[in-house]
Design a protein around this motif. Sequence first.
Motif, PDB file in Angstrom:
ATOM      1  N   ARG A   5       0.773  -0.990   0.474  1.00  0.00           N
ATOM      2  CA  ARG A   5       0.039   0.208  -0.177  1.00  0.00           C
ATOM      3  C   ARG A   5       0.584   1.564   0.161  1.00  0.00           C
ATOM      4  O   ARG A   5       2.175   0.944   0.981  1.00  0.00           O
ATOM      5  N   SER A   6       0.348   2.202  -0.537  1.00  0.00           N
ATOM      6  CA  SER A   6       1.372   3.413  -0.486  1.00  0.00           C
ATOM      7  C   SER A   6       0.452   4.355   0.972  1.00  0.00           C
ATOM      8  O   SER A   6      -0.287   3.591   1.547  1.00  0.00           O
ATOM      9  N   MET A   7       1.728   5.346   0.582  1.00  0.00           N
ATOM     10  CA  MET A   7       0.505   5.909   2.536  1.00  0.00           C
ATOM     11  C   MET A   7       0.108   7.141   2.169  1.00  0.00           C
ATOM     12  O   MET A   7      -0.152   7.792   2.851  1.00  0.00           O
ATOM     13  N   THR A   8      -0.433   7.214   1.187  1.00  0.00           N
ATOM     14  CA  THR A   8      -1.413   8.352   0.598  1.00  0.00           C
ATOM     15  C   THR A   8      -2.462   8.133   0.166  1.00  0.00           C
ATOM     16  O   THR A   8      -2.905   7.249  -0.864  1.00  0.00           O
ATOM     17  N   GLY A   9      -3.205   9.249   0.421  1.00  0.00           N
ATOM     18  CA  GLY A   9      -5.052   8.491  -0.045  1.00  0.00           C
ATOM     19  C   GLY A   9      -5.973   9.336   0.884  1.00  0.00           C
ATOM     20  O   GLY A   9      -5.897  10.107   1.432  1.00  0.00           O
ATOM     21  N   PHE A  10      -7.177   9.289   0.635  1.00  0.00           N
ATOM     22  CA  PHE A  10      -8.431  10.051   0.867  1.00  0.00           C
ATOM     23  C   PHE A  10      -9.571   9.161   0.997  1.00  0.00           C
ATOM     24  O   PHE A  10      -9.523   8.228  -0.090  1.00  0.00           O
ATOM     25  N   GLY A  11      -9.913   9.269   2.168  1.00  0.00           N
ATOM     26  CA  GLY A  11     -11.347   8.328   2.221  1.00  0.00           C
ATOM     27  C   GLY A  11     -12.896   9.656   2.644  1.00  0.00           C
ATOM     28  O   GLY A  11     -12.102  10.873   3.442  1.00  0.00           O
ATOM     29  N   ARG A  12     -14.189   9.790   1.708  1.00  0.00           N
ATOM     30  CA  ARG A  12     -15.478  10.229   2.215  1.00  0.00           C
ATOM     31  C   ARG A  12     -16.285   9.071   2.608  1.00  0.00           C
ATOM     32  O   ARG A  12     -16.693   8.222   1.913  1.00  0.00           O
ATOM     33  N   ALA A  13     -17.163  10.009   4.117  1.00  0.00           N
ATOM     34  CA  ALA A  13     -18.131   9.168   4.374  1.00  0.00           C
ATOM     35  C   ALA A  13     -18.692  10.570   4.666  1.00  0.00           C
ATOM     36  O   ALA A  13     -18.720  11.618   5.532  1.00  0.00           O
ATOM     37  N   GLU A  14     -20.237   9.446   4.308  1.00  0.00           N
ATOM     38  CA  GLU A  14     -21.140  11.414   4.681  1.00  0.00           C
ATOM     39  C   GLU A  14     -22.336  10.144   5.556  1.00  0.00           C
ATOM     40  O   GLU A  14     -22.508   8.605   4.947  1.00  0.00           O
ATOM     41  N   GLY A  15     -23.252  10.558   6.855  1.00  0.00           N
ATOM     42  CA  GLY A  15     -24.587   9.695   6.724  1.00  0.00           C
ATOM     43  C   GLY A  15     -24.547  10.568   8.528  1.00  0.00           C
ATOM     44  O   GLY A  15     -24.732  11.490   8.545  1.00  0.00           O
ATOM     45  N   ARG A  16     -26.072   9.268   8.832  1.00  0.00           N
ATOM     46  CA  ARG A  16     -26.736  10.315   9.796  1.00  0.00           C
ATOM     47  C   ARG A  16     -26.108   9.749  11.292  1.00  0.00           C
ATOM     48  O   ARG A  16     -26.122   8.777  11.865  1.00  0.00           O
ATOM     49  N   VAL A  17     -25.750  10.439  12.815  1.00  0.00           N
ATOM     50  CA  VAL A  17     -25.771  10.174  13.394  1.00  0.00           C
ATOM     51  C   VAL A  17     -26.678  10.927  14.600  1.00  0.00           C
ATOM     52  O   VAL A  17     -26.442  12.104  14.472  1.00  0.00           O
ATOM     53  N   GLY A  18     -27.823   9.777  14.365  1.00  0.00           N
ATOM     54  CA  GLY A  18     -28.463  10.352  15.551  1.00  0.00           C
ATOM     55  C   GLY A  18     -29.750  11.509  14.584  1.00  0.00           C
ATOM     56  O   GLY A  18     -29.862  11.286  13.637  1.00  0.00           O
ATOM     57  N   PRO A  19     -30.019  12.828  15.427  1.00  0.00           N
ATOM     58  CA  PRO A  19     -30.463  13.821  14.188  1.00  0.00           C
ATOM     59  C   PRO A  19     -29.406  14.708  13.597  1.00  0.00           C
ATOM     60  O   PRO A  19     -30.256  15.510  12.711  1.00  0.00           O
ATOM     61  N   TYR A  20     -28.394  14.427  13.232  1.00  0.00           N
ATOM     62  CA  TYR A  20     -27.327  15.124  12.407  1.00  0.00           C
ATOM     63  C   TYR A  20     -26.704  14.502  10.963  1.00  0.00           C
ATOM     64  O   TYR A  20     -26.805  13.674  11.418  1.00  0.00           O
ATOM     65  N   ASP A  21     -26.755  14.887  10.086  1.00  0.00           N
ATOM     66  CA  ASP A  21     -25.797  15.348   9.138  1.00  0.00           C
ATOM     67  C   ASP A  21     -24.767  14.975   9.356  1.00  0.00           C
ATOM     68  O   ASP A  21     -24.156  15.891   9.567  1.00  0.00           O
ATOM     69  N   VAL A  22     -24.032  13.429   9.187  1.00  0.00           N
ATOM     70  CA  VAL A  22     -21.989  13.882   9.442  1.00  0.00           C
ATOM     71  C   VAL A  22     -21.556  13.395   8.550  1.00  0.00           C
ATOM     72  O   VAL A  22     -21.985  12.644   7.303  1.00  0.00           O
ATOM     73  N   VAL A  23     -20.640  14.220   7.832  1.00  0.00           N
ATOM     74  CA  VAL A  23     -19.199  14.248   6.866  1.00  0.00           C
ATOM     75  C   VAL A  23     -18.427  13.928   7.109  1.00  0.00           C
ATOM     76  O   VAL A  23     -17.098  14.663   8.639  1.00  0.00           O
ATOM     77  N   ILE A  24     -17.292  12.487   7.079  1.00  0.00           N
ATOM     78  CA  ILE A  24     -15.967  12.383   7.483  1.00  0.00           C
ATOM     79  C   ILE A  24     -15.057  12.120   6.614  1.00  0.00           C
ATOM     80  O   ILE A  24     -15.499  11.827   5.518  1.00  0.00           O
ATOM     81  N   GLU A  25     -14.155  12.855   6.407  1.00  0.00           N
ATOM     82  CA  GLU A  25     -12.899  12.961   6.038  1.00  0.00           C
ATOM     83  C   GLU A  25     -12.029  12.311   6.213  1.00  0.00           C
ATOM     84  O   GLU A  25     -11.189  12.390   7.241  1.00  0.00           O
ATOM     85  N   VAL A  26     -10.722  11.562   5.470  1.00  0.00           N
ATOM     86  CA  VAL A  26      -9.477  11.062   6.041  1.00  0.00           C
ATOM     87  C   VAL A  26      -8.732  11.141   5.312  1.00  0.00           C
ATOM     88  O   VAL A  26      -8.859  11.105   4.294  1.00  0.00           O
ATOM     89  N   LYS A  27      -7.899  11.901   5.343  1.00  0.00           N
ATOM     90  CA  LYS A  27      -6.377  12.288   4.654  1.00  0.00           C
ATOM     91  C   LYS A  27      -5.053  11.459   5.214  1.00  0.00           C
ATOM     92  O   LYS A  27      -4.811  11.657   6.083  1.00  0.00           O
ATOM     93  N   SER A  28      -4.051  10.969   4.393  1.00  0.00           N
ATOM     94  CA  SER A  28      -2.996  10.641   4.932  1.00  0.00           C
ATOM     95  C   SER A  28      -2.219  10.877   3.379  1.00  0.00           C
ATOM     96  O   SER A  28      -1.972  10.948   2.938  1.00  0.00           O
TER      97      SER A  28
END
Length: 292
Positions: A4-27
Motif C-alpha cells: 500500500r501507498s501511504m497517500t490516500g483520501f476517504g470520505r463518508a456521509e451519514g446520520r448520527v442521531g439527528p445530525y448529518d455528518v461528514v467524515i474525511e480522512v487524508k493520509s
Amino acid sequence: MGIRSMTGFGRAEGRVGPYDVVIEVKSVNHRFLEVSVRLPRDWSFAEMMVRDRVKARLHRGRLDVAVSLAGTGAEAGEVHVDWALVDALVEADRALCEKLGIPFDPRAARQWLTFPGAVLVRPAALSEEEATSSLAGLVDAALDRLVAMREREGDHLARACEGYLDEVEARLRAIRERAPASVAAYRAALMARVSELGLSVDDGRLAQEVALFADRVAIDEELVRLEAHVRAMRGDLGRTEPVGRRLDFLVQEMHREVNTIAAKSQDGEISQHVVEMKALVEKLREQAQNVE
C-alpha cells in the motif's frame, strides 16, 4: 492485494442521531503512524474510538481525520420560545404605538420572534453511546475508501519498482559479463606498457601483478549480495503486510553495494553501468518512501 501507498483520501456521509455528518480522512507519508482527529465541539468523547479504528487498519502515515456536521439536528429537536421576552417586546411595541399616536397591529407582533434569543432550537438529546456507535460505522466507511485508494496507489508503486529492478538486473548481468574482460584488458595494457618501455619482466611476475589487480577489483561478492537484495525486494513487493521499513533497509543496502562496486571498478564500461544503477537505486528509494 499487495503493498500500500501511504497517500490516500476517504470520505463518508451519514446520520448520527439527528445530525448529518461528514467524515474525511487524508493520509500522507510519515515514518511512523501519526493521527490527528478534529471533532465537533462536545464530541471529544469519540476521539479515542476514532484513533483506535485508524490504528487497527493502518500502520504508517500521517492521518488527518475531520468530522463535521452538515446539519444542526434542528428537525429532531424542540423549539423553545422565551415568552417572557416576547411579551415584553410586544408590550414595548404597544406602548410605542400609543406614544406615537398610531394604531397597534397585533399581527405585526410576530416579528419579535426573530429577535435574538427569542426562539431557541434545542436538538434532541443524543447519548455518547449512540453517537459513538453510529460514528464508528462512518469512520469505517471513510477508512475503507482511504485503504482502497492506498492499495491502488500501492499497485502503481509496485509496478514502478518492478520496472526499476528489471533495469538493475540488466545492469548486473552486463557487469558480470564485463568483469573478466576488464582483468584481461588490464593484463594487455600492462604488457603493452612493459613492451613500450623496453623492460624485461618474467611471466611469473606479470601473472602476480595481474592476480593482485584481479583481487583488488573483484566484485563477485558485491554482485551476489546485490542480486540477493533485488530478489528480496521483489518478494516484499508482493506481500500484503506493511513492508515500507524493510524496503527502506533493502534500498540502503543496495546503495552500499553499488557504491562499493563503483569504488573497486577500474573499467570504463562497468563504471557506466554503475552510474546507471545508482540512478535506479535512487528511484527505488523515492518509491520505497511512499510504501506503508
